[in-house]
Design a protein around this motif. Structure first.
Motif, PDB file in Angstrom:
ATOM      1  N   PHE A 146       7.282   8.019  -0.308  1.00  0.00           N
ATOM      2  CA  PHE A 146       6.280   7.694  -1.317  1.00  0.00           C
ATOM      3  C   PHE A 146       5.887   8.983  -2.021  1.00  0.00           C
ATOM      4  N   THR A 147       5.649   8.900  -3.298  1.00  0.00           N
ATOM      5  CA  THR A 147       5.146  10.045  -4.052  1.00  0.00           C
ATOM      6  C   THR A 147       3.933   9.581  -4.833  1.00  0.00           C
ATOM      7  N   GLY A 148       2.756  10.070  -4.459  1.00  0.00           N
ATOM      8  CA  GLY A 148       1.534   9.653  -5.121  1.00  0.00           C
ATOM      9  C   GLY A 148       0.320  10.234  -4.437  1.00  0.00           C
ATOM     10  N   PRO A 149      -0.872   9.890  -4.921  1.00  0.00           N
ATOM     11  CA  PRO A 149      -2.114  10.419  -4.355  1.00  0.00           C
ATOM     12  C   PRO A 149      -2.664   9.529  -3.234  1.00  0.00           C
ATOM     13  N   PHE A 170       2.283   1.558  -2.289  1.00  0.00           N
ATOM     14  CA  PHE A 170       2.415   1.953  -0.887  1.00  0.00           C
ATOM     15  C   PHE A 170       2.459   0.755   0.056  1.00  0.00           C
ATOM     16  N   VAL A 171       1.423  -0.079  -0.011  1.00  0.00           N
ATOM     17  CA  VAL A 171       1.304  -1.200   0.929  1.00  0.00           C
ATOM     18  C   VAL A 171       2.491  -2.163   0.856  1.00  0.00           C
ATOM     19  N   PRO A 172       2.940  -2.609  -0.333  1.00  0.00           N
ATOM     20  CA  PRO A 172       4.064  -3.562  -0.360  1.00  0.00           C
ATOM     21  C   PRO A 172       5.326  -3.053   0.331  1.00  0.00           C
ATOM     22  N   LEU A 173       5.640  -1.778   0.150  1.00  0.00           N
ATOM     23  CA  LEU A 173       6.859  -1.257   0.772  1.00  0.00           C
ATOM     24  C   LEU A 173       6.705  -1.155   2.283  1.00  0.00           C
ATOM     25  N   VAL A 174       5.518  -0.767   2.750  1.00  0.00           N
ATOM     26  CA  VAL A 174       5.287  -0.716   4.194  1.00  0.00           C
ATOM     27  C   VAL A 174       5.444  -2.108   4.799  1.00  0.00           C
ATOM     28  N   PRO A 189       7.786  -6.762   9.074  1.00  0.00           N
ATOM     29  CA  PRO A 189       7.420  -8.182   8.988  1.00  0.00           C
ATOM     30  C   PRO A 189       6.868  -8.751  10.285  1.00  0.00           C
ATOM     31  N   ASP A 190       7.199  -8.141  11.422  1.00  0.00           N
ATOM     32  CA  ASP A 190       6.731  -8.655  12.703  1.00  0.00           C
ATOM     33  C   ASP A 190       5.363  -8.099  13.101  1.00  0.00           C
ATOM     34  N   LEU A 191       4.793  -7.231  12.285  1.00  0.00           N
ATOM     35  CA  LEU A 191       3.508  -6.603  12.634  1.00  0.00           C
ATOM     36  C   LEU A 191       2.397  -6.962  11.648  1.00  0.00           C
ATOM     37  N   LEU A 192       2.627  -7.942  10.789  1.00  0.00           N
ATOM     38  CA  LEU A 192       1.679  -8.206   9.708  1.00  0.00           C
ATOM     39  C   LEU A 192       0.281  -8.562  10.211  1.00  0.00           C
ATOM     40  N   LEU A 193       0.171  -9.517  11.136  1.00  0.00           N
ATOM     41  CA  LEU A 193      -1.148  -9.937  11.597  1.00  0.00           C
ATOM     42  C   LEU A 193      -1.893  -8.795  12.264  1.00  0.00           C
ATOM     43  N   PHE A 253      -4.557  -3.314   4.385  1.00  0.00           N
ATOM     44  CA  PHE A 253      -3.409  -4.212   4.257  1.00  0.00           C
ATOM     45  C   PHE A 253      -3.798  -5.686   4.172  1.00  0.00           C
ATOM     46  N   ARG A 254      -5.076  -6.006   4.327  1.00  0.00           N
ATOM     47  CA  ARG A 254      -5.468  -7.407   4.514  1.00  0.00           C
ATOM     48  C   ARG A 254      -5.170  -8.312   3.320  1.00  0.00           C
ATOM     49  N   VAL A 255      -5.630  -7.943   2.146  1.00  0.00           N
ATOM     50  CA  VAL A 255      -5.448  -8.822   0.984  1.00  0.00           C
ATOM     51  C   VAL A 255      -3.967  -9.025   0.654  1.00  0.00           C
ATOM     52  N   PRO A 256      -3.153  -7.960   0.603  1.00  0.00           N
ATOM     53  CA  PRO A 256      -1.723  -8.194   0.336  1.00  0.00           C
ATOM     54  C   PRO A 256      -1.048  -9.073   1.389  1.00  0.00           C
ATOM     55  N   ILE A 257      -1.413  -8.898   2.666  1.00  0.00           N
ATOM     56  CA  ILE A 257      -0.816  -9.726   3.715  1.00  0.00           C
ATOM     57  C   ILE A 257      -1.281 -11.172   3.561  1.00  0.00           C
ATOM     58  N   ALA A 258      -2.567 -11.371   3.282  1.00  0.00           N
ATOM     59  CA  ALA A 258      -3.089 -12.732   3.096  1.00  0.00           C
ATOM     60  C   ALA A 258      -2.359 -13.431   1.952  1.00  0.00           C
ATOM     61  N   GLU A 259      -2.168 -12.725   0.851  1.00  0.00           N
ATOM     62  CA  GLU A 259      -1.461 -13.321  -0.285  1.00  0.00           C
ATOM     63  C   GLU A 259      -0.026 -13.667   0.085  1.00  0.00           C
ATOM     64  N   GLN A 260       0.611 -12.815   0.873  1.00  0.00           N
ATOM     65  CA  GLN A 260       1.986 -13.092   1.295  1.00  0.00           C
ATOM     66  C   GLN A 260       2.043 -14.309   2.204  1.00  0.00           C
ATOM     67  N   LEU A 261       1.101 -14.412   3.147  1.00  0.00           N
ATOM     68  CA  LEU A 261       1.069 -15.566   4.047  1.00  0.00           C
ATOM     69  C   LEU A 261       0.853 -16.862   3.272  1.00  0.00           C
ATOM     70  N   ILE A 262      -0.071 -16.833   2.323  1.00  0.00           N
ATOM     71  CA  ILE A 262      -0.368 -18.032   1.526  1.00  0.00           C
ATOM     72  C   ILE A 262       0.835 -18.434   0.689  1.00  0.00           C
ATOM     73  N   ASN A 263       1.439 -17.467   0.023  1.00  0.00           N
ATOM     74  CA  ASN A 263       2.591 -17.775  -0.827  1.00  0.00           C
ATOM     75  C   ASN A 263       3.771 -18.299  -0.017  1.00  0.00           C
TER      76      ASN A 263
END
Length: 288
Positions: free
Chosen positions: A137-140, A151-155, A160-164, A173-183
């Motif tokens: 990753f290159t960023g602040p 950062f979060v999406p690539l991690v 995939p087995d550690l999301l919860l 990581f909560r909101v991105p994971i929640a959106e992924q679970l819902i979708n």
């Protein structure tokens, strides 16, 4: 079968599901190590992990390993290792050797080249080649937008087995994971309904499929509710979700009755809105 009996049967099926594997996934303590020299931003990133930028009050005190080269052995037992390098003093030969060793040992290794600026443009094309043994990753580290967008999406893609567990213990990581679970659940339910709707067109299969698909969809939505609760740090006891499960069953029955009528109202073509109802119904349940 009456509507009351149908709902009662669905509730019985939901209660009989063994939710222990889901609970165990959420309670597993993900071990994260942040390795870098002073000024690399390792403590800043640690604090970012503990905060949800979408909800200022969501802060945890989850322990993490914060080490430099002299204490890098502490990271050997970590599930995820983040090597931080400051753009002001890149260096990194010895850190690169450590990253390569961890990568060879099968560890999940990420390298964070901390620019600590308001921008997160990838200005160092040769940096990826330098760190060939890790995801880079290159960023602040102090820019929440960069962390959420890049950062979060690539991690998450690599764990995939550690999301919860990751979301429960590290609010970043909560909101991105929640959106992924819902979708994912919405898409799976839509795909399931598409297959059963086609089967319903065969008269012999229609009745059993009508009963079965509501049970399957409601279980799926109840699982989603439980996972989301665990993800944001709520109770691990399924009994504490009775009101939510009941809401899922009630709303699911309404959605199901609407969807059931669509195929009969518009044969064949009615399958399309029925699939849409299955997707949207799950999507709404997840977000509510």
């Amino acid at each position: 079968m009456s509507a009351f009996q149908e709902i009662a049967n669905i509730w019985r099926n939901v209660r009989e599901v063994d939710l222990r594997p889901i609970r165990q996934q959420a309670l597993y303590q993900v071990k994260i190590a942040l390795v870098g020299e002073p000024g690399s931003g390792r403590y800043v990133l640690a604090e970012q992990f503990r905060r949800d930028p979408k909800r200022a009050g969501s802060i945890t005190q989850t322990p993490m390993i914060v080490a430099d080269q002299s204490t890098s052995h502490l990271a050997d037992e970590a599930d995820l290792i983040f090597v931080l390098v400051s753009a002001a003093a890149p260096g990194g030969n010895s850190l690169r050797s450590l990253a390569s060793r961890w990568h060879t040992a099968g560890k999940k290794v990420f390298v964070f080249y901390n620019t600590s600026s308001g921008s997160y443009q990838h200005q160092y094309e040769d940096f990826d080649a330098f760190w060939t043994a890790a995801h880079v990753f290159t960023g602040p580290v102090d820019n929440a937008d960069y962390l959420i967008d890049e950062f979060v999406p690539l991690v998450l893609e690599h764990v995939p087995d550690l999301l919860l567990s990751l979301g429960r213990h590290f609010p970043l990581f909560r909101v991105p994971i929640a959106e992924q679970l819902i979708n994912d659940t919405s898409f799976s339910n839509a795909a399931y309904i598409l297959s059963t709707s086609l089967a319903e067109m065969v008269p012999v299969l229609g009745v059993p499929v009508n009963i079965a698909d509501m049970i399957v969809l409601t279980k799926s939505q109840a699982f989603l509710v439980y996972r989301l609760g665990l993800l944001v740090g709520f109770s691990t006891r399924w009994q504490d979700y009775v009101s939510e499960f009941s809401g899922v069953i009630g709303s699911g029955f309404v959605w199901r009755q609407l969807a059931r009528g669509l195929v009969g109202l518009i044969p064949v073509v009615g399958v399309v809105p029925k699939v849409a109802v299955a997707y949207d119904g799950t999507f709404v349940v997840g977000h509510v």
